[in-house]
Scaffold this active site. Structure first.
Site, PDB file in Angstrom:
ATOM      1  N   GLU A  49      -6.459  85.866 -24.763  1.00 26.88           N
ATOM      2  CA  GLU A  49      -5.074  86.046 -24.321  1.00 26.88           C
ATOM      3  C   GLU A  49      -4.133  85.092 -25.057  1.00 26.88           C
ATOM      4  OE1 GLU A  49      -2.638  85.932 -20.052  1.00 26.88           O
ATOM      5  OE2 GLU A  49      -4.500  84.800 -20.296  1.00 26.88           O
ATOM      6  N   LYS A 122       0.786  93.125 -18.383  1.00 22.40           N
ATOM      7  CA  LYS A 122       0.005  92.483 -17.324  1.00 22.40           C
ATOM      8  C   LYS A 122       0.607  92.739 -15.946  1.00 22.40           C
ATOM      9  CE  LYS A 122      -2.038  87.893 -16.446  1.00 22.40           C
ATOM     10  NZ  LYS A 122      -2.142  86.531 -17.038  1.00 22.40           N
ATOM     11  N   CYS A 159      -6.405  88.727 -18.145  1.00 24.68           N
ATOM     12  CA  CYS A 159      -6.668  87.499 -17.410  1.00 24.68           C
ATOM     13  C   CYS A 159      -6.609  87.673 -15.886  1.00 24.68           C
ATOM     14  CB  CYS A 159      -5.734  86.399 -17.879  1.00 24.68           C
ATOM     15  SG  CYS A 159      -6.324  84.720 -17.462  1.00 24.68           S
TER      16      CYS A 159
END
Length: 302
Positions: A49, A122, A159
């Site tokens: 990431e 995200k 993540c």
């Protein structure tokens, strides 16, 4: 793009690396690791990431917004489009996106011919000491994504998304043949002695086993010092098979490239024969659609 009918096996790789504040250095290092992975047979390579620089979310500092760039003509994306085309490799790329007055933690899916297939933003944004991402990122608005790449149907999230089983299940239901999670995780500033690496791995191993789908997790390493906090990123990148068993794992302190190979057709037959998707009961999952587990607004008994 559907993969060729004669392609059965997929070799995936996770890149584990440290990052400096020199963007060009980080891009060159990531490319070097991609080339190492492809030389080992990889057709899909996952880089950690926000690999263009340090994990700037350690602090809340407005100057870090300057790191965000529009995706149109994004220099790092364009660079790796050429790499993907040259090496015939699929590259999910984690970058900091600016879109007008919004900023997103985004993943760009680059196919093996260099085509950009789409973007995922995200969905779950953490906010805690050392991981103040809500300061920098708008909540993603793309929904979960899967892409039909040249080599496999790839689902990818980012993540903090990895802690939510709904993310993995959504991508599996959409046909993902492999799940990918680029990551930046390490020590917790309130308690630097707390090591969450085992928990981090086991949650994702559960996603793989529950969805009978292999999974790739790529983390960063290194000790990064911010203005108010510091984090030691613990690596431990890994690949697990469709039962959740780890089949490749990196250490905690050095750059590494790990690979694993899967028979996609055999995995598809296993998913069908096991019955997990056949026996689902979506009609009973209403509580998942609310924050408090009730099936309608207000929290009243149902």
């Amino acid at each position: 793009m559907a993969r060729s009918i004669d392609v059965v096996e997929l070799t995936v790789a996770a890149v584990q690396m440290s990052m400096s504040d020199d963007l060009d250095h980080n891009v060159a290092a990531a490319e070097r690791h991609v080339r190492t992975a492809v030389a080992a047979g990889a057709q899909l390579v996952l880089i950690p990431e926000l690999f263009e620089g340090p994990y700037f979310c350690k602090d809340m500092a407005p100057e870090h917004f300057d790191r965000a760039r529009p995706l149109e003509g994004h220099p790092t994306v364009e660079h790796f489009r050429a790499v993907a085309r040259e090496l015939d490799v699929v590259l999910p790329l984690s970058v900091y996106e600016r879109a007008n007055n919004a900023t997103f933690n985004s993943l760009v899916m680059v196919d093996a011919d260099g085509t950009v297939l789409g973007t995922y933003r995200k969905s779950h944004i953490p906010d805690g000491p050392g991981y103040t991402e809500k300061y920098y990122f708008n909540p993603g608005d793309t929904g979960f994504q899967v892409w039909h790449t040249r080599h496999a149907v790839v689902g990818a999230a980012i993540c903090w998304d990895q802690w939510f089983p709904e993310s993995a299940r959504a991508m599996a239901l959409m046909g993902a043949e492999v799940l990918c999670y680029p990551t930046a995780i390490g020590s917790e500033p309130p308690d630097p002695q707390w090591d969450s690496s085992g928990h981090w791995q086991r949650v994702m191993q559960g996603h793989a086993g529950a969805n009978l789908t292999p999974l790739v997790a790529a983390n960063r390493i290194g000790h990064e010092v911010g203005t108010t906090t510091e984090i030691t990123f613990y690596g431990s990148s890994f690949i697990c098979d469709n039962t959740g068993a780890k089949v490749a794992e990196a250490g905690r302190e050095r750059d590494e490239v790990i690979t694993a190979t899967f028979d996609l057709d055999e995995l598809r037959r296993t998913r069908h024969s096991w019955g997990l998707f056949r026996d689902r009961r979506p009609d009973l999952y209403g509580p998942l659609l609310t924050f408090d587990g009730t099936t309608h607004a207000g929290g009243a008994p149902t």
